[in-house]
Design an enzyme around this catalytic site. Structure first.
Site, PDB file in Angstrom:
ATOM      1  N   HIS A   1      82.526 101.390  23.205  1.00  0.00           N
ATOM      2  CA  HIS A   1      83.464 100.754  24.135  1.00  0.00           C
ATOM      3  C   HIS A   1      82.729 100.271  25.391  1.00  0.00           C
ATOM      4  CE1 HIS A   1      87.319 102.860  22.437  1.00  0.00           C
ATOM      5  NE2 HIS A   1      86.633 102.196  21.530  1.00  0.00           N
TER       6      HIS A   1
ATOM      7  N   GLU B   1      83.226 100.610  28.611  1.00  0.00           N
ATOM      8  CA  GLU B   1      82.973 101.557  29.702  1.00  0.00           C
ATOM      9  C   GLU B   1      81.725 102.377  29.412  1.00  0.00           C
ATOM     10  OE1 GLU B   1      85.640 100.985  27.877  1.00  0.00           O
ATOM     11  OE2 GLU B   1      87.470 101.801  28.742  1.00  0.00           O
TER      12      GLU B   1
ATOM     13  N   CYS C   1      90.113 104.565  27.500  1.00  0.00           N
ATOM     14  CA  CYS C   1      90.782 105.375  26.483  1.00  0.00           C
ATOM     15  C   CYS C   1      90.498 106.851  26.708  1.00  0.00           C
ATOM     16  CB  CYS C   1      90.353 104.948  25.088  1.00  0.00           C
ATOM     17  SG  CYS C   1      88.665 105.398  24.683  1.00  0.00           S
TER      18      CYS C   1
ATOM     19  N   CYS D   1      86.436 107.407  26.523  1.00  0.00           N
ATOM     20  CA  CYS D   1      85.722 106.828  27.663  1.00  0.00           C
ATOM     21  C   CYS D   1      85.955 107.658  28.922  1.00  0.00           C
ATOM     22  CB  CYS D   1      86.167 105.388  27.884  1.00  0.00           C
ATOM     23  SG  CYS D   1      85.531 104.315  26.598  1.00  0.00           S
TER      24      CYS D   1
ATOM     25  N   ARG E   1      88.553  78.500  14.468  1.00  0.00           N
ATOM     26  CA  ARG E   1      88.797  79.526  13.449  1.00  0.00           C
ATOM     27  C   ARG E   1      88.086  80.848  13.779  1.00  0.00           C
ATOM     28  NH1 ARG E   1      87.943  76.061   7.828  1.00  0.00           N
ATOM     29  NH2 ARG E   1      89.895  74.883   7.971  1.00  0.00           N
TER      30      ARG E   1
ATOM     31  N   LEU F   1      88.233  77.012   3.534  1.00  0.00           N
ATOM     32  CA  LEU F   1      88.780  77.794   4.641  1.00  0.00           C
ATOM     33  C   LEU F   1      87.778  78.828   5.153  1.00  0.00           C
ATOM     34  CD1 LEU F   1      92.461  78.281   3.388  1.00  0.00           C
ATOM     35  CD2 LEU F   1      91.646  76.653   5.088  1.00  0.00           C
TER      36      LEU F   1
ATOM     37  N   GLU G   1      97.135  76.450  10.073  1.00  0.00           N
ATOM     38  CA  GLU G   1      96.545  75.104  10.076  1.00  0.00           C
ATOM     39  C   GLU G   1      97.351  74.027   9.358  1.00  0.00           C
ATOM     40  OE1 GLU G   1      92.423  75.088   9.067  1.00  0.00           O
ATOM     41  OE2 GLU G   1      91.922  75.936  11.014  1.00  0.00           O
TER      42      GLU G   1
HETATM   43  C1  AOF Z   1      87.704  99.144  22.015  1.00  0.00           C
HETATM   44  N1  AOF Z   1      86.734  98.747  22.886  1.00  0.00           N
HETATM   45  O1  AOF Z   1      85.819  98.649  24.916  1.00  0.00           O
HETATM   46  C2  AOF Z   1      87.873  99.794  24.665  1.00  0.00           C
HETATM   47  C3  AOF Z   1      88.907 100.180  23.780  1.00  0.00           C
HETATM   48  O2  AOF Z   1      89.175 102.084  17.286  1.00  0.00           O
HETATM   49  P1  AOF Z   1      88.631 102.883  18.430  1.00  0.00           P
HETATM   50  O3  AOF Z   1      88.524 104.305  18.130  1.00  0.00           O
HETATM   51  O4  AOF Z   1      87.354 102.290  18.947  1.00  0.00           O
HETATM   52  O5  AOF Z   1      89.688 102.784  19.606  1.00  0.00           O
HETATM   53  C4  AOF Z   1      90.263 101.590  19.902  1.00  0.00           C
HETATM   54  C5  AOF Z   1      91.202 101.702  21.084  1.00  0.00           C
HETATM   55  O6  AOF Z   1      90.503 102.137  22.239  1.00  0.00           O
HETATM   56  C6  AOF Z   1      91.781 100.358  21.464  1.00  0.00           C
HETATM   57  O7  AOF Z   1      92.938 100.061  20.733  1.00  0.00           O
HETATM   58  C7  AOF Z   1      92.102 100.554  22.918  1.00  0.00           C
HETATM   59  O8  AOF Z   1      93.324 101.230  23.038  1.00  0.00           O
HETATM   60  C8  AOF Z   1      91.023 101.530  23.408  1.00  0.00           C
HETATM   61  N2  AOF Z   1      89.981 100.882  24.235  1.00  0.00           N
HETATM   62  N3  AOF Z   1      88.765  99.832  22.477  1.00  0.00           N
HETATM   63  O9  AOF Z   1      87.614  98.857  20.821  1.00  0.00           O
HETATM   64  C9  AOF Z   1      86.755  99.039  24.192  1.00  0.00           C
HETATM   65  N4  AOF Z   1      87.907 100.093  25.983  1.00  0.00           N
HETATM   66 ZN    ZN Z   2      87.248 103.760  25.277  1.00  0.00          ZN
END
Ligand code: AOF
Ligand code: ZN
Length: 361
Positions: free
Chosen positions: A57, A59, A80, A89, A189, A209, A295
């Site tokens: 993620h 952060e 999260c 995070c 796309r 496609l 499309e």
């Molecule tokens: C992300 N990227 O930078 C942040 C997210 O599928 P996971 O376990 O990676 O969790 C996804 C969830 O985490 C996403 O739906 C959102 O709520 C939170 N934040 N997710 O993929 C990120 N900051």
């Molecule tokens: Zn996160």
């Protein structure tokens, strides 16, 4: 907090976080695009963004590179607090001694939804919400619709003449847009998780496609065909492209006995007007598809506009007129002037041979 309670530096750093998040365009779904900026004494110490679905993620990517306490973290979405593909995070924010976190809004994902804010505040970290909400919504519009409704964001992609014609009376659409508009239209796309067309388009054009434009190397998406009568010939190119390019077909329930043409062939409710588009969107959402680009052809685009089941439109408008009562209109159904399909968040780009008009509905 109110938008105007933030300083101009706050605005600048959040803009940077949003721009960083945008680098994940087309690669993070069904997860969001997120950018993060770590600042101390008005200086950027580190940045990060979510590069690809399932990867680290934003952060964590920004914070794992530094060891300075008392920083401000600007993130384009609430951090999260759950363990998913990656650890929470909130853990690394606390561990690295961040003292202030600035976000546009709480994450509507029920696994997060305010829990991240609460955990941070409990640790004495100041969390400020409300900065660049509209901009952040716009950047993550696919994700936000998908996570709060379970249905994908729908954008219509149409090549039209200035007078709104998709093709001439012989259904000839090949020369509506020229090379430059067509190339930009194809690269659109890449931003989506699925591309949808109706049977007529497959029959007329026998398209693959896929995406072949520069910058989208390796990008794959689901190809969705709406074929209410289950009449699609398996000789078409879309059937011969291997597992890398998944194919979903939707046909009417009454066609169930006439056989499945691919693994993901769904038989759903239909009426005289065609397949129930709401059912189609629900099934695509259940399959984890957060966005689709529709499309054509004309009948499918018209149905999406009439039912207002689309969220955005991208009109590749060639500087030509076709006229004629029998040429194919982008919106043949039409609605009264008292209830038109209006565009918001509109942008217009002028190219050599026409315009790209894009807006939310
Ligand atoms: C992300 N990227 O930078 C942040 C997210 O599928 P996971 O376990 O990676 O969790 C996804 C969830 O985490 C996403 O739906 C959102 O709520 C939170 N934040 N997710 O993929 C990120 N900051
Ligand atoms: Zn996160």
């Amino acid at each position: 907090m109110n938008e105007n309670e933030f300083s101009s530096k706050d605005v600048l750093f959040m803009h940077l976080a949003l721009e960083l998040g945008d680098r994940g365009l087309g690669l993070t779904e069904p997860n969001p695009m997120v950018g993060a900026v770590v600042v101390k004494d008005g200086k950027v110490l580190s940045t990060g963004y979510h590069r690809k679905f399932g990867e680290v993620h934003a952060e964590r990517s920004a914070l794992e590179k530094i060891n300075v306490k008392g920083t401000t973290l600007y993130v384009s979405l609430e951090p999260c607090s759950h363990t998913g593909h990656t650890p929470p995070c909130t853990d690394i924010i606390i561990e690295k001694g961040v003292s202030r976190v600035v976000i546009p809004f709480a994450d509507p994902n029920t696994r997060v939804n305010g829990k991240g804010i609460k955990i941070l505040e409990k640790e004495g970290i100041k969390v400020e919400t409300g900065l660049l909400k509209e901009e952040a919504f716009f950047c993550n519009r696919h994700y936000l619709k998908y996570i709060s409704t379970g249905r994908p964001w729908v954008t219509i992609n149409a090549g039209v003449t200035i007078d709104g014609k998709l093709s001439d009376k012989n259904r000839n659409s090949q020369w509506v847009t020229g090379e430059s508009l067509r190339s930009v239209s194809h690269s659109l796309r890449g931003e989506f998780s699925a591309i949808m067309v109706g049977l007529a388009t497959v029959k007329d054009d026998d398209p693959m496609l896929t995406i072949r434009e520069d910058g989208w190397e390796g990008k794959k998406f689901v190809r969705v065909i709406l074929d209410s009568g289950n009449r699609l010939s398996t000789k078409m190119k879309i059937f011969n492209m291997g597992e890398e390019w998944p194919l979903y077909i939707f046909s009417g329930k009454e066609q169930k006995n006439s056989g499945k043409k691919c693994e993901n062939h769904f038989f759903i409710n239909s009426s005289l007007g065609g397949l129930d588009l709401n059912d189609v969107l629900c099934i695509l959402g259940e399959k984890g598809i957060a966005s689709i680009l529709v499309e054509g052809g004309g009948a499918l685009i018209s149905s999406f506009l009439e039912s207002r089941l689309c969220d955005e439109i991208a009109l590749f408008t060639a500087d030509k007129f076709l006229g004629g009562n029998n040429s194919v209109e982008i919106f043949s159904e039409g609605v009264p002037i008292t209830d038109p399909v209006k565009l918001t968040n509109r942008s217009i780009i002028e190219l050599d041979e026409g315009y790209i008009i894009r807006g939310m509905i």
